[in-house]
Design an enzyme around this catalytic site. Structure first.
Site, PDB file in Angstrom:
ATOM      1  N   LYS A 199      41.839  52.494 -89.350  1.00  0.00           N
ATOM      2  CA  LYS A 199      42.835  53.434 -88.848  1.00  0.00           C
ATOM      3  C   LYS A 199      43.682  53.945 -90.014  1.00  0.00           C
ATOM      4  CE  LYS A 199      43.457  51.438 -84.216  1.00  0.00           C
ATOM      5  NZ  LYS A 199      42.963  52.607 -83.456  1.00  0.00           N
ATOM      6  N   ARG A 208      36.020  48.024 -76.011  1.00  0.00           N
ATOM      7  CA  ARG A 208      34.921  48.063 -75.020  1.00  0.00           C
ATOM      8  C   ARG A 208      33.908  46.968 -75.291  1.00  0.00           C
ATOM      9  NH1 ARG A 208      33.984  54.134 -76.682  1.00  0.00           N
ATOM     10  NH2 ARG A 208      36.205  53.809 -77.078  1.00  0.00           N
TER      11      ARG A 208
HETATM   12  N1  BES Z   1      43.364  50.278 -79.459  1.00  0.00           N
HETATM   13  C1  BES Z   1      42.827  51.571 -79.635  1.00  0.00           C
HETATM   14  C2  BES Z   1      43.340  52.587 -78.612  1.00  0.00           C
HETATM   15  C3  BES Z   1      44.800  52.915 -78.657  1.00  0.00           C
HETATM   16  C4  BES Z   1      45.216  54.084 -79.291  1.00  0.00           C
HETATM   17  C5  BES Z   1      45.742  52.125 -78.046  1.00  0.00           C
HETATM   18  C6  BES Z   1      46.566  54.406 -79.309  1.00  0.00           C
HETATM   19  C7  BES Z   1      47.080  52.451 -78.080  1.00  0.00           C
HETATM   20  C8  BES Z   1      47.489  53.602 -78.705  1.00  0.00           C
HETATM   21  C9  BES Z   1      41.296  51.526 -79.505  1.00  0.00           C
HETATM   22  O1  BES Z   1      40.696  50.346 -79.906  1.00  0.00           O
HETATM   23  C10 BES Z   1      40.755  52.599 -80.374  1.00  0.00           C
HETATM   24  O2  BES Z   1      40.899  52.505 -81.544  1.00  0.00           O
HETATM   25  N2  BES Z   1      40.161  53.614 -79.757  1.00  0.00           N
HETATM   26  C11 BES Z   1      39.592  54.695 -80.450  1.00  0.00           C
HETATM   27  C12 BES Z   1      38.237  54.917 -79.867  1.00  0.00           C
HETATM   28  C13 BES Z   1      37.371  55.804 -80.691  1.00  0.00           C
HETATM   29  C14 BES Z   1      37.014  55.124 -81.977  1.00  0.00           C
HETATM   30  C15 BES Z   1      36.099  56.115 -79.908  1.00  0.00           C
HETATM   31  C16 BES Z   1      40.460  55.908 -80.250  1.00  0.00           C
HETATM   32  O3  BES Z   1      41.024  56.074 -79.166  1.00  0.00           O
HETATM   33  O4  BES Z   1      40.632  56.679 -81.194  1.00  0.00           O
HETATM   34 MN    MN Z   2      40.235  50.334 -81.975  1.00  0.00          MN
END
Ligand code: BES
Ligand code: MN
Ligand code: ZN
Length: 504
Positions: free
Chosen positions: A279, A353
């Site tokens: 991230k 997931r």
């Molecule tokens: N934990 C995150 C989702 C999230 C984003 C929670 C903002 C709280 C606030 C999740 O694991 C994630 O990183 N999701 C990605 C998925 C993508 C890689 C398909 C996302 O939402 O960008």
């Molecule tokens: Mn994630």
């Protein structure tokens, strides 16, 4: 709030320092108003007219008192606005603001004149329930680690009711509301806990404590046991971490036979760096809250433990952090899940997931006939619905409608999104495995939940994506900035009602 609750029929007998009174645009609509005015003085009517006491919704006015009753030092007037627009959610939020005010005032002994808040069909008993919920949640403070603060904790010692209703009914409704609020607040504190102080083993310890408190059956699987079982998905997420994962299972057995079991499955990612699909630094801050689903499940289980509904429940939480090291999973890795299905890892930030895949399979194996999974799963749900709506998917209309009924009652907004055959095709579009964990960013809320659905198969199922709603960006009527405990109340209400809805 402590548990010392008393009743009094008249204002003269109130023993607390502060009386809480609802005022609406037309206050003489309340039967007891004459009596109230005759005790506290007709000036109050004039102050309402002049606007010195505000009747607009959610406006609070406090006035000092000098009456024959030496205990009572103040009245806190609570604006209710127009009687016609008064809803349960409105009252709950209004009591949230009262809770915040009581904390500020450091009021420890308060009286609530129940009748002044009633608005048919919301009666005194329901006001007791809503006030306990609202005040309890509004009063919540985020635990902190500052060395400079020497502020003592304040809490409400006694709540007294001015009421004509049966006091036992009132008290039991208030206590139920308090259980709801306390459980939401516990979930909030889990979300708010920093990731170095809430690891997967810590989360398991909390669950064991809960099991001991309420007599749940509990099982904690450690890394070696997960390896033994072949839980390749949660292990893949944990691979880059020096901290062990845990798979947490709690069982609440309400009936002799373990049947008609509702399964609650929570994402317990105690920190999400994104792994090698790392991230950006601004997107990483806040990822201590990536176990919001697990917190919601534990909060709901606390309510189940306290209120003991006639409904079997199994809770399964996959707990791990998502870290980077030379051992971490890589994009391009093929993962074999507990179900046997293989996954092409296209994005190590789509870890939730994966964790849920194994947890859902395990929940089914433990006897869940119905499944609700809850997770801070995707940024996509925030893009689609913002920060005040939980996004949902389901494979069963009747099951989903019943859940929606519970969410309307609790005032936690849930919105169903479509999951089509076309979406499912995209999830299965890998050249080298059964599934891919990330197809890209278009419609990815649906994709994230849909991936979990591949492991649910035909069991009636609801997916709740709380990425937008689990962690409030700023203070709101029912609490401060930070963990919200969202879905704790709706899942618990749903569990309490499920038998009726299901059989009726
Ligand atoms: N934990 C995150 C989702 C999230 C984003 C929670 C903002 C709280 C606030 C999740 O694991 C994630 O990183 N999701 C990605 C998925 C993508 C890689 C398909 C996302 O939402 O960008
Ligand atoms: Mn994630
Ligand atoms: Zn995550």
């Amino acid at each position: 709030m402590k548990n010392i609750i008393k009743d009094t029929k008249t204002f003269e007998n109130a023993t607390s320092e502060l009386l809480i009174v609802g005022v609406r645009k037309n206050s003489n609509q309340v039967k007891g108003w004459e009596q109230f005015i005759s005790y506290f003085g007709t000036a109050i009517d004039e102050w309402i007219k002049s606007g010195d006491i505000e009747t607009n919704s959610k406006k609070l006015t406090k006035i000092p008192l000098n009456t024959q009753n030496a205990n009572l030092k103040r009245i806190l007037f609570v604006g209710l606005g127009d009687q016609k627009t008064l809803t349960r959610q409105n009252l709950r939020e209004t009591f949230g603001l009262v809770g915040k005010e009581l904390k500020k005032l450091k009021a420890t002994n308060v009286s609530i004149w129940l009748e002044s808040f009633t608005a048919a069909p919301i009666d005194e008993k329901e006001i007791a329930f809503l006030s306990a919920q609202g005040i309890g949640m509004g009063y919540y403070t985020v635990p902190h680690y500052k060395t400079t603060s020497n502020e003592p904790d304040t809490y409400i010692e006694t709540v007294e009711f001015v009421t004509e209703s049966d006091i036992n009914d009132v008290v039991s409704n208030f206590n139920t509301g308090k259980v709801y609020a306390d459980s939401v607040n516990e979930a909030r504190s889990l979300v708010n806990r920093p990731p170095n102080l809430l690891t997967a083993p810590d989360l398991a310890d909390y669950a064991v404590q809960l099991a001991n408190d309420y007599g749940f059956e509990v099982e904690i699987l450690n890394k070696a046991e997960l390896e033994e079982l072949g839980m390749g998905a949660i292990l893949a997420v944990n691979q880059g971490s020096s901290i062990e994962p845990r798979l947490i299972t709690l069982k609440y057995k309400a009936t002799k036979n373990w049947e008609e079991v509702i399964g609650l499955v929570g994402k317990g990612v105690t920190y999400d760096t994104g792994g090698y699909s790392i991230k950006p630094k601004t997107g990483m801050v806040g990822m201590k809250g990536d176990m919001g689903g697990a917190a919601a499940v534990l909060g709901a289980m606390r309510i189940v433990g306290e209120l003991k509904p006639n409904q079997n429940v199994v809770a399964v939480i996959g707990a791990t952090d998502n870290m980077i090291s030379s051992d971490a999973m890589k994009p391009d890795d093929i993962i074999t899940t507990y179900s046997g299905k293989t996954v092409e890892n296209l994005n190590s930030d789509a870890e939730g997931r994966l964790v849920l895949a194994d947890a859902v399979t395990y929940a089914k194996q433990q006897g869940a006939n119905y499944l609700i999974d809850v997770a801070t799963l995707t940024g996509g749900v925030i893009t689609a619905l913002g920060y005040d709506k939980t996004g949902a998917l389901s494979n069963n209309e009747a099951f989903f409608d019943a859940f929606m009924e519970a969410s309307i009652e609790t005032g936690e907004f849930v919105w169903g999104m479509p999951l089509t055959e076309n979406d499912k095709k995209r999830i299965r579009k890998s050249d080298v495995a059964d599934l891919i964990n990330s197809p890209g960013s278009d419609g990815h809320m649906i994709f994230g939940g849909g991936f979990v659905g591949e492991f649910v198969e035909n069991t009636p199922w609801i997916h709740l994506d709380i990425a937008g709603t689990s962690d409030a960006k700023s203070a709101h009527d029912l609490g401060p900035k930070g963990g919200t405990g969202v879905m704790v109340r709706t899942m618990a209400t749903f569990i309490e009602r499920f038998k009726d809805i299901h059989q009726g």
